[in-house]
Structures are given as structure tokens and as C-alpha cells.
Design an enzyme around this catalytic site. Structure first.
Site, PDB file in Angstrom:
ATOM      1  N   CYS A 133     -14.139 165.401  -7.317  1.00  0.00           N
ATOM      2  CA  CYS A 133     -14.979 164.370  -7.826  1.00  0.00           C
ATOM      3  C   CYS A 133     -16.008 165.113  -8.592  1.00  0.00           C
ATOM      4  CB  CYS A 133     -15.632 163.289  -6.815  1.00  0.00           C
ATOM      5  SG  CYS A 133     -16.775 162.494  -7.750  1.00  0.00           S
ATOM      6  N   GLN A 176     -28.212 169.248 -19.568  1.00  0.00           N
ATOM      7  CA  GLN A 176     -27.138 168.993 -20.586  1.00  0.00           C
ATOM      8  C   GLN A 176     -26.654 167.512 -20.426  1.00  0.00           C
ATOM      9  OE1 GLN A 176     -24.626 172.162 -22.003  1.00  0.00           O
ATOM     10  NE2 GLN A 176     -25.074 173.058 -20.001  1.00  0.00           N
ATOM     11  N   ALA A 180     -40.119 178.823 -16.188  1.00  0.00           N
ATOM     12  CA  ALA A 180     -40.245 179.941 -15.116  1.00  0.00           C
ATOM     13  C   ALA A 180     -40.217 181.276 -15.904  1.00  0.00           C
ATOM     14  CB  ALA A 180     -38.961 179.767 -14.295  1.00  0.00           C
ATOM     15  N   GLN A 190       0.195 151.587   1.107  1.00  0.00           N
ATOM     16  CA  GLN A 190       1.124 150.992  -0.100  1.00  0.00           C
ATOM     17  C   GLN A 190       1.947 151.890  -0.014  1.00  0.00           C
ATOM     18  OE1 GLN A 190       0.231 152.693  -4.112  1.00  0.00           O
ATOM     19  NE2 GLN A 190      -0.478 150.281  -4.511  1.00  0.00           N
ATOM     20  N   TYR A 215       5.916 152.666 -11.950  1.00  0.00           N
ATOM     21  CA  TYR A 215       6.825 153.147 -10.734  1.00  0.00           C
ATOM     22  C   TYR A 215       8.044 152.279 -10.786  1.00  0.00           C
ATOM     23  CZ  TYR A 215       2.833 156.221 -10.358  1.00  0.00           C
ATOM     24  OH  TYR A 215       1.910 157.322 -10.634  1.00  0.00           O
ATOM     25  N   CYS A 243     -20.116 156.685 -10.304  1.00  0.00           N
ATOM     26  CA  CYS A 243     -19.190 157.399 -10.934  1.00  0.00           C
ATOM     27  C   CYS A 243     -19.374 157.307 -12.355  1.00  0.00           C
ATOM     28  CB  CYS A 243     -17.711 156.524 -10.504  1.00  0.00           C
ATOM     29  SG  CYS A 243     -16.354 156.972 -11.604  1.00  0.00           S
TER      30      CYS A 243
END
Length: 638
Positions: free
Chosen positions: A357, A415, A452, A101, A171, A338
Site C-alpha cells: 500500500c 510533491q 536547512a 470467497q 472469472y 486510500c
């Protein structure tokens, strides 16, 4: 099930083995001058090996004047050709075609501005960086068209199978196409045809340099979401003009401050994405590439319904480079999902060495992150079934160790369970399911409802113990927190406590703000308070504006710079920044004041004759990305 995705297709003279495309995504893995690095080559090779038909290399600057990102790849000089040739060869060896690109940042050329260069645009309106650009003259426009053409020829010499012009996302080319940016009164401004003149002349300049048979296409906005932006009808006219000028495909994206693709729910309606390539296909006869959080399942349907000709999957390939191969094999449950946290995108604005990531610790480290079987299988115990513990168990099992995982709660997730509950966060739940599936397939001995202790670990006799016990809630020093009306945010999200109609939340970071939106959606009257000057500062810049905007739209009251005095039966007594004492009325007070490491077990079993690794939030409360990265690192080391 995915027959259409695997059909071959031609883009001009270039024949692709399938219709899956890796779109250009800036990584900032290049060297300081823009040269391709071994890191870049390993990154692109992994995605090619994973099964896409076409790899499009990220936005590559055609001239330093358009240099937008630190670590951006360059193609502004012949010196870049050898490195680009190595990249091309590596991708070809792994079975994919490759394009590059071509990019000019225009008024968004941040690095050019930082280097003291004059940034330019269609008009003198400032961009995101706030710098007022120079309006290009006709002579300067022709010069930049030459830069595009020169870079295209270099790409051809390097062996690329085609080039894509970057005409989207604010752009330079888009700055001419967009009526929100282009305020010119000459032949390069006004109606659609005149705003497209720079694009059309650039296409001609490129075609004159590389020939009519070399594949050239562009990425552009099918719509600019926001007041006065590019409409789909504008984009259709531009698409038709571009086809007439010699483009052989169109890569349809979107842009704008109100872009719905930035919404982060997995329930995001695909129809919003579909309308753009569908509309462009009505205006042209060349192949159309669709992009925008499209799943393989939706991509197959869009192809079958004639709404697109190729499907680009971007962030999904960052999370799992083998996504295409897993889809082809029918192993979708093995795809690491993702979670649309936008951390990779936010890294472009941070002083870090390339994007990362949250779920794939190997991103940008593909070569050094290969999981190698252990020379000796060990007995490994992982304590804690959150993201850090599950990733450590997964990787250790892949290395051939005998792995047991203890989790004190009834189910795995840690979590992640609470994180997936607030609005627009259901995208996180698939990560937990992915981990559960992998641990089951790898025959990890998962024991839930198993708390534990140092004694229990000693009895189990592991050779390696990985502690990932997470956090405990921070209890702020505010009088009155022992009242029955005071609850923790996690209890609210999981439905473990009743909540009154008026709610005061102490803590204005991610958890506090997301809990506020969760309660506002249930009709509660919510006030969020914090000592600091702004809300949700820990949320990345890609998502923070949307979160705060939704809170305001839903009537959540946001109070900053407060001083907490006490909690009473009437609510929370605070002092305002001006020193005024007042009560925030509340039937329920929710604590979202942060957390502390749950590190007791780490301290107890240190120096007890067993190899111990403490990872994740029990070391320091941080993000999912940090937890997964540490789990991967330690799992690889044992």
C-alpha cells in the site's frame, strides 16, 4: 451521525454486529501451495480488530485448475482445513464474523496455465492472458460444481460463518453469466436463465453438501460495462434466480473495460455505484451488500435510503485497518486515506511477495510493524515536509521522541501538492491533510519557511537527523532551454507561470502526461514528446489505459521516439523516428524530463557526529509508496 452503519443485521443464520464488510481482496500472502501463513492471519486479524462486522477472505481457489494468482489461498484439499481454522479463530477472537470467497479462475487461471494445466471456460474465447481455453463439457461442468461444494464443506468444517461464491469480475462463474464470454449453444448458453444454469447448479451442489441453514451467498456483477455485457436487467433476473436457489445475500459489484468505478477522482459520482445495489434490491428480498469506493458517509446515507443493506469498504481498510473504529469514535480526521493509486492491485501483476500500500507501510507486515515506545526519548530533527519526512516525523513522535520538522516552503506536502492538482488526482490531497493533522495532534514542532543548512542543523543540536529533501528538476541537454518560453511542469500545475495556447511538453512519463491533461482541460493545444517508444510506462497497468485514453479523447498529440534538436521561438525542433526534421509549434515549452536527488545536505552532514538518515527522493526519485515506506522504517528505528 453513523447510526445505520452500527445496526446489527442477519445474513441467514449469521448475525453481524454492524453493517460494515471487509470485501475479498487478493493479497498473495499465502504459501506456495496455498496454505494460510502467519502473515495472512495477522493481516485479517488487524482488520477484524479494527471493527468490521464481517471479514470475507480473499478469492480462494477450489481446485488447482482454477488457480489464478501466485500466493493465492487454497481450499482444494482437506490439508488446508487446520490453517483455515487458525485464521477463523484469530478473526473471531478480534470480534468479527468471517466468511471465505470460493473461486475458480476459468480462462483467467494464469498460474494454472503457467503450471502447464489446461485452462477451461464456458467458451473458447481467450481471456486477458491470451490463452485459448477449453470449452467445458457438461460432465466437466458437473465436476467443477462438485469442487465448489467440496470447498464449501471444508470451509464449514474450518469454522467459517459462511461462504461467498465468486461470480464476478470475469472469472469462471461470470464467464458463464456474461454474454461477451458465453457463446454456447447448449443449455448453459443463450438467454439469462440458461447462462445462469452453471451458477444455479453450483448453488444446489453447495447446498446439498453444507445444508440449507449454512449461510451461502455470491458476489456478482450488477452490470458489465462494455459493449454487449451484462445489463442491470440481466443481473436482476440472475439475482432472483439465485435467491430462489437458496442464496441468503447478494454482494453487488461491477466489471468491464468501461467500468466507471476505475475512474480515480474523489468526485466520482456515487450514483453510478448506487444504481446497482438499488436495482438488485428491487428484484430480491435478501440482504444486498454494496461495494465500490463507498465512504462511510455515503454508506450511512445509502443504508438510510434503503439502497443497500450492508456496505463493503475494501481499499480503505488496506490503507487503515482501524477505519471502522475511527468512524465510530467520530475521529474521521485520523483515518489514513486510500489515494486510489491502484498500486495494491497492480502488485498482483508484479513479481512481488504480496500486495503493498502506498500510504500504509504496515500492510502485510502487521505483526512486525507495531510501533513500540522508545526506551529513551531523543531529540529528532526531520528536514523536509514531503511524504517521507511527514511519515518519519509521525512515527518518531508516536514512539515518544521530541520531533521538530523543517520545511523550506510555506506549507507541508512536498510533491504531494503538485501531485494532487491534475485531473482525477484530487484523491491525493486528503493524504497531505491527514499528515498535517497527525503532526499537530502529536505536537511535532513544525516550522515552515525554514531552509536547512549544515550550520543550522549543528546549531539545533539534534541527536538524530532525518533528511527528506526530495528532488530537483532534471534539465535535459537540449539547446535553447534558457528561453523565457521554457517552464517546469510543477510551475504550470501550481499556476506560477503563464502558459500560451500552444504547448509542447518534453517528457512523456506520469508528470508530462498529467500536465498535458491539465492543460488540455484548459483549452490548450498540447503535444507531448518523449525519446522512448511509449508514453507513461511508469504508470501502473490499472490506470495507464485510462490516462492515455483520456489524452487522446482530449486531442493531446503524443509523439514517441523523437530526437530533440533545439528549442526556438517557434517551438521545439525534433527529428522523427524516420529521420525527418520538423518543428513542434509552441508558445510555451514545458519540461517534464524527470528529476534528480536533492542530496547536497545529506552529503554535507554525513560524519558530523550526529545520527543521520536520508530517505525518500533525496536518495533516489521514486514513488509515494517508497517515500512513505522509508519514512515509516526510519521513524520506527530511531
Amino acid at each position: 451521525m453513523y447510526r445505520k452503519l452500527w445496526e446489527p443485521i442477519r445474513i441467514g443464520r449469521m448475525e453481524l454486529k454492524n453493517r460494515l464488510v471487509m470485501p475479498p481482496m487478493v493479497t498473495c500472502y499465502a504459501s506456495g501451495d496455498g496454505s494460510v501463513t502467519p502473515r495472512s492471519i495477522a493481516y485479517y486479524s488487524a482488520r477484524a480488530k479494527g471493527g468490521v462486522g464481517l471479514v470475507i477472505v480473499e478469492a480462494t481457489y477450489i481446485h488447482r485448475q482454477g488457480w489464478a494468482f501466485n500466493g493465492q489461498i487454497g481450499l482444494s484439499d482437506d490439508k488446508f482445513i487446520p490453517g483455515m481454522s487458525s485464521l477463523v479463530d484469530a478473526v473471531h477472537e478480534n470480534g468479527a464474523k468471517i466468511a471465505v470467497q470460493l473461486h475458480h479462475g476459468g480462462r483467467e487461471a494464469k498460474e494454472a496455465a503457467n503450471a502447464g494445466m489446461q485452462i477451461v471456460s464456458s467458451s473458447t474465447l481467450p481471456g486477458a492472458a491470451g490463452v485459448v481455453p477449453k470449452e467445458l463439457t457438461g460432465e466437466e461442468i458437473v465436476q467443477i460444481e462438485g469442487y465448489f461444494a467440496d470447498a464449501a464443506l471444508r470451509a464449514k468444517k474450518a469454522g467459517f460463518d459462511g461462504v461467498e461464491l465468486h461470480g464476478a469480475h470475469g472469472y469462471l462463474i461470470d464467464q458463464f453469466l456474461s454474454p461477451t464470454c458465453n457463446k454456447r449453444n447448449d443449455d448453459y448458453g443463450g438467454d439469462v436463465r440458461r447462462r445462469a444454469r452453471f451458477l444455479l447448479e453450483t448453488i444446489k451442489a453447495v447446498r446439498d453438501r453444507v445444508g440449507m441453514d449454512y449461510p451461502v451467498w455470491m458476489r456478482f456483477d450488477g452490470k458489465e460495462y462494455g459493449p454487449g455485457g451484462i445489463t442491470l436487467e440481466d443481473a436482476q433476473e440472475t439475482a432472483w434466480l439465485a435467491q430462489q436457489a437458496g442464496l441468503v445475500a447478494l454482494h453487488v459489484s461491477a466489471w468491464g473495460p468501461d467500468n466507471p468505478i476505475n475512474m480515480t477522482s474523489a468526485k466520482f459520482t456515487t450514483s453510478v455505484v448506487e444504481e446497482l445495489p438499488t436495482g438488485i434490491k428491487k428484484a430480491v428480498s435478501i440482504p444486498v451488500i454494496a461495494v465500490g469506493r463507498i465512504t462511510a458517509e455515503d454508506g450511512e446515507r445509502m443504508l438510510a435510503e434503503g439502497k443497500a443493506d450492508l456496505i463493503a469498504i475494501g481499499k480503505g481498510l488496506l490503507a487503515d485497518p482501524d477505519l471502522p473504529a475511527k468512524v465510530a469514535a467520530g475521529n474521521q480526521e485520523d483515518i489514513k486515506p486510500c489515494i486510489v493509486c491502484m498500486s495494491c492491485r497492480d502488485d498482483l501483476r508484479r513479481p512481488v511477495a504480496g500486495i503493498r500500500c502506498s500510504v500504509n507501510a504496515a500492510l502485510g507486515k502487521e505483526k512486525e510493524s507495531q510501533i513500540v515506545p522508545a526506551s529513551k526519548a531523543k531529540k529528532v530533527l526531520v528536514v523536509g515536509g514531503g511524504p517521507a519526512g511527514m511519515e518519519a516525523a509521525r512515527v518518531a513522535a508516536l514512539k515518544g521522541h521530541q520531533v521538530t520538522l523543517w520545511e523550506k516552503e510555506p506549507e507541508l506536502g512536498g510533491q504531494l501538492i503538485q501531485a494532487a492538482i491534475p485531473p482525477y488526482k484530487d484523491r491525493i490531497a486528503p493524504l497531505t491533510e491527514y499528515f498535517k493533522t497527525q503532526l499537530r495532534k502529536l505536537k511535532v514542532n513544525v516550522q515552515v519557511n525554514k531552509e536547512a543548512t549544515a550550520a543550522a542543523i549543528a546549531r539545533a543540536g539534534p541527536e538524530v537527523c532525518i533528511i527528506a529533501t526530495g528532488v530537483r528538476a532534471l534539465l535535459p541537454d537540449i539547446p535553447g532551454l534558457n528561453k523565457d518560453t521554457v517552464v517546469q511542469a510543477g510551475e504550470v500545475l501550481e499556476g506560477k507561470v503563464a502558459v500560451g495556447d500552444r504547448v509542447a511538453i518534453i517528457g512523456g512519463e506520469l508528470v508530462g502526461c498529467e500536465t498535458a491533461e491539465f492543460l488540455a482541460d484548459k483549452g490548450k493545444k498540447v503535444t507531448v514528446m518523449r525519446r522512448g517508444p511509449e508514453m507513461a510506462l511508469g504508470v501502473g497497468p490499472s490506470l495507464r489505459p485510462y490516462l492515455l485514453s483520456r489524452l487522446k479523447e482530449k486531442g493531446v498529440k503524443l509523439l514517441t521516439r523523437v530526437t530533440y534538436r533545439e528549442v526556438t521561438p517557434q517551438g521545439v525542433v525534433i527529428s522523427t523516428p524516420g529521420g525527418k526534421k520538423e518543428t513542434v509549434p509552441a508558445d510555451t515549452v514545458v519540461l517534464a524530463a524527470g528529476s534528480l536527488p536533492q542530496d547536497t545536505l545529506c552529503k554535507e552532514i554525513k560524519n558530523k557526529g550526529v545520527e543521520v538518515h536520508c530517505i525518500g527522493d533525496c536518495v533516489e526519485p521514486r514513488t509515494i509508496r517508497d517515500a512513505v515506506a522509508e519514512g515509516f522504517r526510519v521513524g520506527s528505528q530511531v
